[in-house]
Write an enzyme that holds these catalytic residues in place. Sequence first.
Site, short mmCIF file in Angstrom:
data_model
loop_
_atom_site.label_atom_id
_atom_site.label_comp_id
_atom_site.label_asym_id
_atom_site.label_seq_id
_atom_site.Cartn_x
_atom_site.Cartn_y
_atom_site.Cartn_z
N GLU A 7 -23.82 -11.67 25.90
CA GLU A 7 -24.59 -11.37 27.10
C GLU A 7 -24.01 -10.13 27.76
O GLU A 7 -22.80 -10.06 28.00
CB GLU A 7 -24.58 -12.55 28.07
CG GLU A 7 -25.35 -12.29 29.35
CD GLU A 7 -26.79 -11.82 29.09
OE1 GLU A 7 -27.17 -10.77 29.67
OE2 GLU A 7 -27.52 -12.46 28.32
N ASP A 36 -22.86 -6.01 23.75
CA ASP A 36 -24.19 -5.80 23.19
C ASP A 36 -24.33 -6.68 21.94
O ASP A 36 -23.64 -6.47 20.95
CB ASP A 36 -24.34 -4.32 22.83
CG ASP A 36 -25.70 -3.97 22.25
OD1 ASP A 36 -26.44 -4.89 21.84
OD2 ASP A 36 -26.03 -2.77 22.22
N GLY A 37 -25.23 -7.64 22.01
CA GLY A 37 -25.38 -8.56 20.89
C GLY A 37 -25.84 -7.90 19.61
O GLY A 37 -25.46 -8.32 18.51
N HIS A 78 -38.09 -22.53 22.14
CA HIS A 78 -37.07 -23.58 22.10
C HIS A 78 -37.49 -24.78 21.25
O HIS A 78 -36.63 -25.46 20.68
CB HIS A 78 -36.69 -23.98 23.52
CG HIS A 78 -35.98 -22.89 24.25
ND1 HIS A 78 -36.19 -22.62 25.58
CD2 HIS A 78 -35.08 -21.96 23.81
CE1 HIS A 78 -35.43 -21.59 25.94
NE2 HIS A 78 -34.77 -21.17 24.88
N HIS A 133 -28.62 -12.63 22.92
CA HIS A 133 -28.98 -12.39 24.33
C HIS A 133 -29.04 -13.74 25.03
O HIS A 133 -30.11 -14.30 25.25
CB HIS A 133 -30.31 -11.65 24.43
CG HIS A 133 -30.28 -10.27 23.84
ND1 HIS A 133 -30.32 -10.03 22.48
CD2 HIS A 133 -30.19 -9.05 24.43
CE1 HIS A 133 -30.27 -8.72 22.26
NE2 HIS A 133 -30.19 -8.11 23.42
N SER A 190 -31.44 -21.39 25.39
CA SER A 190 -31.03 -21.56 23.99
C SER A 190 -29.56 -21.95 23.84
O SER A 190 -29.24 -22.82 23.02
CB SER A 190 -31.31 -20.28 23.20
OG SER A 190 -32.67 -19.94 23.27
N ASP A 240 -33.40 -12.61 20.86
CA ASP A 240 -34.51 -12.64 21.83
C ASP A 240 -34.18 -11.78 23.04
O ASP A 240 -34.02 -12.28 24.15
CB ASP A 240 -34.86 -14.07 22.23
CG ASP A 240 -33.72 -14.78 22.94
OD1 ASP A 240 -32.56 -14.38 22.74
OD2 ASP A 240 -33.99 -15.72 23.72
#
Length: 285
Positions: free
Chosen positions: A118, A148-149, A19, A42, A100, A169
């Site tokens: 997400e 699904d990212g 971060h 994510h 994030s 991530d």
Amino acid sequence: MFSYRHAFHAGNHADVLKHAIVVYLLRHLAQKDAPYWVIDTHAGAGAYALEDEWAEKNAEYETGIAKIWEREDLPEMIADYLEQVDAFNEDGTLRYYPGSPFIAAQLLRDRDRLRLFELHPTEIDVLRKNVQSQGRDIARRTMIYAADGFEGIKALLPPPTRRGLVLLDPSYEDKRDYARVVQSVKDGLERFATGCYAVWYPQVARNEAIQLPERLAKLPVKSWVHAALTVQSPSGDGLGLNGSGMFILNPPWTLAAALKDTLPWLTEALGQDDGAKYTLEFKEG
């Protein structure tokens, strides 16, 4: 597949590294008036109560942000990061930790946009509620996808602004995530070659984790920065998180210099034994 809950890990040493760099990247994008997008593959729940049972179970924040919360000898990158976390707390007491999505939401300007993916069925509901709780302006700039990212970002690249940060991530509980990260960045660069891509990964006893930075370094970009923070020696049983890394493709040209000042300080502040160390590698365009 859905066992991972980021609340267990909120504010740990890996979050501090990740971060702090995300804040720096967003500050750089905001230096120009032109709008930009942030795409998070994510997103998790977006924000976490450190006194919640999930966070308290392992209290991993005590290995991370709690160790630097009251320090005064802060590098500029860490001071800015802590300022963003402090904005979610009152009276200087550390009770909440922004993920994030909330760090990005706080730094976005009115013309910038936030896109969050997400897939976890519980986290997505909490994420929606958390975003709504931040008010109409942030909710208006944000879109949330229960998808699904890795697959979802294909439809969003390139963003209309032609400027943006893509953060990848995943939990890496599924070892296929390592290969999917590399493929997603490769596909993303074909669609949005000038975008900034930030990949987080864990330092664990798995070949895929060790090889990930090497694979990312081979992708066709002019510049990249690889920053890793190891906080402890590997355990004898090969279990546990020894540290983490961030690999940034198309980074700000000032990032490597900022990390030269930051990583030694983080190693001293967060290191847990004689195995603590940092890695800083970069390729300049």
